[in-house]
Design an enzyme around this catalytic site. Structure first.
Site, short mmCIF file in Angstrom:
data_model
loop_
_atom_site.label_atom_id
_atom_site.label_comp_id
_atom_site.label_asym_id
_atom_site.label_seq_id
_atom_site.Cartn_x
_atom_site.Cartn_y
_atom_site.Cartn_z
N SER A 1 -30.65 -68.54 -75.85
CA SER A 1 -30.37 -69.37 -74.68
C SER A 1 -30.37 -70.87 -74.95
O SER A 1 -30.09 -71.65 -74.04
CB SER A 1 -31.37 -69.05 -73.56
OG SER A 1 -31.06 -67.82 -72.96
N SER B 1 -32.81 -70.54 -66.68
CA SER B 1 -32.08 -69.97 -67.81
C SER B 1 -31.18 -68.81 -67.38
O SER B 1 -31.08 -67.79 -68.06
CB SER B 1 -33.05 -69.50 -68.91
OG SER B 1 -32.37 -69.30 -70.12
N LYS C 1 -27.30 -72.58 -73.81
CA LYS C 1 -27.12 -73.12 -72.45
C LYS C 1 -27.24 -74.63 -72.41
O LYS C 1 -26.84 -75.26 -71.43
CB LYS C 1 -28.11 -72.46 -71.49
CG LYS C 1 -27.91 -70.95 -71.34
CD LYS C 1 -28.89 -70.36 -70.34
CE LYS C 1 -28.61 -68.88 -70.12
NZ LYS C 1 -29.48 -67.99 -70.87
#
Length: 411
Positions: A88, A152, A91
């Site tokens: 992640s 997230s 992101k």
């Protein structure tokens, strides 16, 4: 039944609900145990030596980087350029592109973003992180951005990608173009959320570069990365960056985890005016990535400091100029010049200017005419270009002739 029995049972159940590693709140040790207990001595941090002979922390992960924000200087690293699954941390690029689109006016904070079926989170299966926007529902672009940065959310990431790029694939093309623009040479994105992909990789150094870009270029939105919780659709979610709760100097940025990527963390801390960026890739646990980041920050601040060898615009020297309307020109550094030096060496800094030979007019303000080198205790620590701080126009024919004749007699 005794009236005390239900209370005793409830107390026993509550105490049993805590794991062995996590004590119940306000629990008190038994007197005997308290007498025997001794505070554990802090474990000494293991160290190793890098290629430059510098002693650096030895951390159990696949890669890490500690970078100074102001200069971009990597203070220490291990395996910084190997492309690894970023999970992640991906992101960060998704949020960065959204933030830049907001800055340019391409999108607006209250724009409505639709949760399509392809972006929709189906209950957090397979460990997915979700913002939990219902299928075909809409949320504002700013809500979606907070859903990416704080919660997230894979669903929010994909929905924003579709909103900005027309499709996730179109947005991924933008992600890779921006990575190239920022100099992220070991990074290739395949999606907007960081789920595993055969060629979805990034290096620790590249993640530090991206973090610096967010802090520098998305300053208006950077406070989002320090927010500890986010509530949407009556669902409250906490930021997974544990350092936000334990270190007041930390104000971002992003965690990541998949089985393939391990536990990852990009964090930034600012102490006494100096900002450091830490990247941990493939640690063994949430605790490990947080502890290792603490180690890097504490080591970095204990061993380095920022110094300014020369102020921007200040005159360092005034070299002579041939055939100019003025006989000399002020010279110095045009931009703020900051160096990261070993702790205690800022006061010992010395500068030495080397100029290009035979400076001849015309010279434009800002033209590079030499360099200045900073050193301490005989060791060179950095250099910067020296520029003309003013224009020097070329003299007319008769003044040039006069200067030439004067030059003959001065030899």
């Amino acid at each position: 039944m005794s009236p005390l029995l239900p209370t005793l049972l409830a107390t026993a159940l509550l105490a049993g609900s805590f794991t062995s590693a996590e004590a119940a709140p306000h629990a008190k040790p038994k007197a005997a145990a308290a007498r025997k207990a001794k505070p554990a001595a802090p474990a000494e941090q293991a160290m190793t030596t890098d290629a430059n002979g510098q002693s650096i922390p030895l951390l159990e992960n696949k890669a890490w980087v500690l970078m100074n924000f102001n200069t971009g200087q990597v203070l220490a690293s291990s395996n910084p350029d190997e492309p690894l699954p970023p999970a992640s941390l991906t992101k960060m690029m998704t949020s960065y592109l959204v933030e830049q689109a907001l800055k340019s006016g391409k999108v607006k904070p209250d724009d409505k973003v639709t949760m399509s079926e392809s972006a929709w989170c189906r209950g957090g299966k397979n460990g997915d992180s979700c913002m939990f926007v219902p299928l075909n529902a809409q949320a504002s672009l700013m809500e979606m951005l907070r859903g990416v940065v704080i919660a997230s959310g894979n669903d929010a990431s994909k929905a924003l990608a579709e909103h900005l790029g027309g499709s996730e694939a179109g947005f991924v093309t933008q992600m890779n173009a921006e990575a190239a623009k920022l100099g992220m040479t070991k990074t290739h994105f395949e999606n907007a959320d960081g789920l595993p992909g055969a060629n979805h990789k990034a290096s620790a150094r590249d993640m530090a570069v991206l973090a610096a870009a967010i802090i520098r270029n998305s300053a208006e939105y950077y406070p989002l990365y320090a927010e500890r919780e986010f509530t949407y659709n009556n669902i409250k979610q906490g930021n997974r960056n544990a350092l936000l709760y334990t270190d007041p100097t930390v104000d971002g940025l992003k965690t990541g985890h998949t089985e393939e990527a391990g536990y990852c963390l990009v964090a930034s801390s600012k102490r006494n005016g100096m900002r450091l960026i830490s990247v941990i890739l493939n640690a063994s646990s949430k605790q490990a990535r947080a502890d290792q980041t603490r180690v890097l920050f504490n080591w970095g601040y204990a061993n380095f400091e920022e110094a300014t060898p020369a102020q921007a615009g200040a005159t360092l020297t005034t070299p002579k100029v041939v055939y100019g309307v003025a006989p000399e020109v002020a010279a110095g550094v045009a931009k703020p010049w900051t160096l990261v030096v070993p702790k205690g060496q800022a006061a010992a800094l010395k500068t030495e200017v080397t100029l290009n030979p035979g400076l001849e007019a015309p010279i434009a303000k800002g033209a590079v005419i030499g360099k200045v080198v900073a050193s301490a205790n005989g060791k060179v620590l950095g250099e910067a270009p020296v520029v003309a701080l003013a224009d020097v126009e070329r003299a007319g024919f008769f003044l040039r002739l006069k200067q030439r004749i004067a030059g003959w007699f001065s030899k």
